[in-house]
Design an enzyme around this catalytic site. Structure first.
Site, PDB file in Angstrom:
ATOM      1  N   SER A 283     -24.443   5.705   6.782  1.00  0.00           N
ATOM      2  CA  SER A 283     -24.491   4.257   7.527  1.00  0.00           C
ATOM      3  C   SER A 283     -25.365   4.087   8.413  1.00  0.00           C
ATOM      4  CB  SER A 283     -23.185   4.155   8.155  1.00  0.00           C
ATOM      5  OG  SER A 283     -22.891   5.035   9.108  1.00  0.00           O
TER       6      SER A 283
ATOM      7  N   LYS B  54     -28.948   3.758  17.083  1.00  0.00           N
ATOM      8  CA  LYS B  54     -28.094   3.106  16.232  1.00  0.00           C
ATOM      9  C   LYS B  54     -26.969   2.148  16.905  1.00  0.00           C
ATOM     10  CE  LYS B  54     -24.947   4.695  12.290  1.00  0.00           C
ATOM     11  NZ  LYS B  54     -24.153   5.707  11.848  1.00  0.00           N
TER      12      LYS B  54
ATOM     13  N   SER C 275     -23.626  10.342   7.214  1.00  0.00           N
ATOM     14  CA  SER C 275     -24.581   9.128   7.813  1.00  0.00           C
ATOM     15  C   SER C 275     -25.580   9.163   8.300  1.00  0.00           C
ATOM     16  CB  SER C 275     -23.559   7.892   8.241  1.00  0.00           C
ATOM     17  OG  SER C 275     -22.504   7.647   7.471  1.00  0.00           O
TER      18      SER C 275
END
Lengths: 469, 92
Positions: free
Chosen positions: A151, A76, A175
């Protein structure tokens, strides 16, 4: 990509069915073939990848390979890789180069894993769909027009599409778990303090945790064991001696029915969830209805504490030492110009909200109250965990929505109802997909264990997984 | 409730963000409605917390690395530098 698990790749590399180099080439091609999903923001530099390929090949040749040696992965874009761009999907950091490795990255590199690309996400991890990325949303791997969740949307998508067998995401209010559910993969949020946050671009420091996306519970366990551990660079990381796991053999799973029966809970998700409960029974677990009265206020607590910590953490983005910079006549004006131009709507909204709840006259009623109320959540959990070994709940009250469909911020926040209590209490949780679908979308469960109870999650998760075959 | 434009301007000032025009109208409404929702925290009765594993950790007040070894890499991130300093607009 041919391989769907870490052991499969490990075996193939050991028996030389494929070389590390060829595996990396295949993985890169797979990622590129799925460009339309916009799951990744960029590839790491050739120098980094080449060095890791050689390192992994050496480990294999010397018989020193671990389970992750030679395994490509995606990370990420809020996790720092030294010398590489890290944007947190924000214009503020669009051209930022990380000056050090996150501790989890150091651990992955030492294990011989091959980080290949950085994953798209909601800007600064604020969001539940990747629609808040400054660089465009990612697409759901099953239903292209739908959101993949967030997210950590990009990280979930790359595993769901089987471009990689594992990726890293971060979870502050769901997330990892919610995109895992929306994309049909396994996602783990470790106990707060188990995985170092050093090098994770901070969102809410008392809530953030890094965790893996994988196809199997066993693979999540493998990655978790590599990235977990006390880190002197993270004052909130715990010594293993402080992480006393539950000792009982897991036998009873609690179902907080009145909490699950939320207004706005999709009946189709509920129906599929009931089938998952039957799977747990078939796997040999007893179910018990439990009450968690404090959980009704967890979302309100979260949307006070989280923005408060966000507003503090976002203060560093002033265009002075790094990041987007626009000069004004005075320092104050420079800060305002730099921040206003480069921070997105959701980020600005949370900064303002956080500033309000921390401001003089409101601090006690909002932030202090919410922060102290976290103890209510922990007390409720401690009470139920005396009678049950884990909890099972859904991941989301709603199915993945169409990209662009949800415009009202509060309605997006309300969809976090099943994930935020976990971060507020600091306990670990695991999302495991089912083989069933709900209007084409994957079904899933969320298992929650006591603090330091990752092994409980893995045990029950694997048993549940076996029922999905 | 909707926040007033004055309230938003005050918060924006504290946050070093400029809010104007359409954004002002939108944010006054949005932040207001979120505050309405989270105000339910008022009804929570607090309990006496039990301590958890986390406690304050400090490191020794000692030098951890040779001076200057990170300077070049860090300065490369800054938009405006002067020698080995980050340059800022005049404060005083």
């Amino acid at each position: 990509m041919a391989y769907t698990s870490i052991p499969e790749i490990h075996e193939a590399l050991l028996t030389k069915k494929i070389s590390v180099r060829d595996l990396v080439t295949e993985t890169r091609a797979a990622l590129q073939s799925h460009e339309s999903y916009h799951a990744i923001l960029g590839f790491y530099s050739d120098v980094l990848v080449e060095n890791q390929i050689i390192f992994a090949e050496n480990l294999l040749a010397e018989g020193k390979a671990g389970p992750l040696t030679g395994v490509p992965c995606v990370i990420k874009d809020n996790i720092l890789v030294k010398g590489e761009t890290a944007t947190a999907a924000s214009q503020m950091l669009e051209h930022y180069t990380a000056t050090y490795n996150a501790t989890v990255v150091t651990k992955l590199l030492e294990a011989g894993a091959i980080p290949l690309a950085r994953a798209n996400m909601d800007e600064f991890a604020m969001g539940s769909s990747t629609e808040n990325s400054a660089f465009g949303p990612s697409h759901n791997p099953v239903v292209f027009e739908a959101v993949p969740g967030g997210s950590s949307g990009g990280s979930a998508v790359t595993v769901a599409l089987n471009d990689v067998v594992f990726s890293l995401g971060s979870d502050t209010g769901g997330s990892i778990r919610q995109p895992a559910a929306f994309c049909g993969v396994v996602g783990l949020k470790p106990t707060y303090g188990h995985v170092s946050r050093s090098g994770l671009i901070a969102m809410a420091s008392s809530l953030d945790q890094i965790g893996p996306f994988t196809h199997t519970v066993s693979d999540a366990e493998t990655v978790y064991k590599v990235i977990a551990g006390k880190d002197p660079l993270d004052a909130t990381s715990l010594e293993s001696s402080e992480c006393v796991p539950p000792t009982r053999k897991p036998q009873v799973v609690g179902v907080p029915r009145s909490f699950i029966a939320q207004e706005g809970m999709d009946a189709r998700i509920m129906a599929e969830f009931e089938q998952s409960l039957q799977d747990l029974v078939s796997a040999g677990y007893a179910l018990k209805d439990v009450e968690l009265p404090s959980f009704d206020k967890a979302l309100a607590m979260y949307y006070i504490v989280c923005p408060a910590e966000v507003s503090s953490n976002m203060g560093r983005y002033d265009g002075v030492r790094y990041g987007f910079s626009k000069a004004g006549a005075t320092p104050k004006e420079s800060f305002e110009l730099s921040r206003t131009a480069s921070l997105g709507k959701e980020v600005q909204r949370r900064i303002l909200l956080g500033t309000y709840v921390l401001s003089s006259g409101y601090y006690d009623a909002y932030y202090r109250k919410a922060e102290l109320a976290r103890a209510n959540l922990r007390a409720d959990l401690a009470r139920v965990f005396e009678e049950v070994d884990a909890l099972v709940i859904p991941n989301s009250p709603v199915l993945p929505w169409k990209i662009g469909e949800k415009m009202d911020p509060l309605s997006v926040y309300l969809a976090d109802v099943f994930t935020v209590p976990v971060n507020m209490a600091g306990v670990p949780a695991l999302t495991v997909p089912t083989k069933r679908t709900i209007e084409s979308f994957p079904g899933s469960i969320q298992l929650i264990a006591p603090h330091h109870g990752e092994d409980v999650l893995f045990t029950i998760g694997k048993a549940f997984e076996n029922m999905q075959k | 409730m909707s926040l007033t434009h004055e309230e938003i301007t005050y918060l924006a000032g504290l946050s070093r963000i400029k809010v104007e025009g359409e954004d002002m109208v939108r944010l006054a409404e949005e932040v207001g409605s979120i505050l309405d929702y989270v105000s339910s925290i008022n009804a929570v009765e607090l309990i006496t917390p039990t301590p958890d594993a986390h406690h304050n950790v400090v490191r020794a007040d000692a030098i951890t690395h040779e001076g200057g070894i990170h300077t070049e890499r860090l300065l490369a991130c800054a938009p405006l530098t002067n020698g080995s300093y980050v340059q800022v607009a005049k404060v005083l």
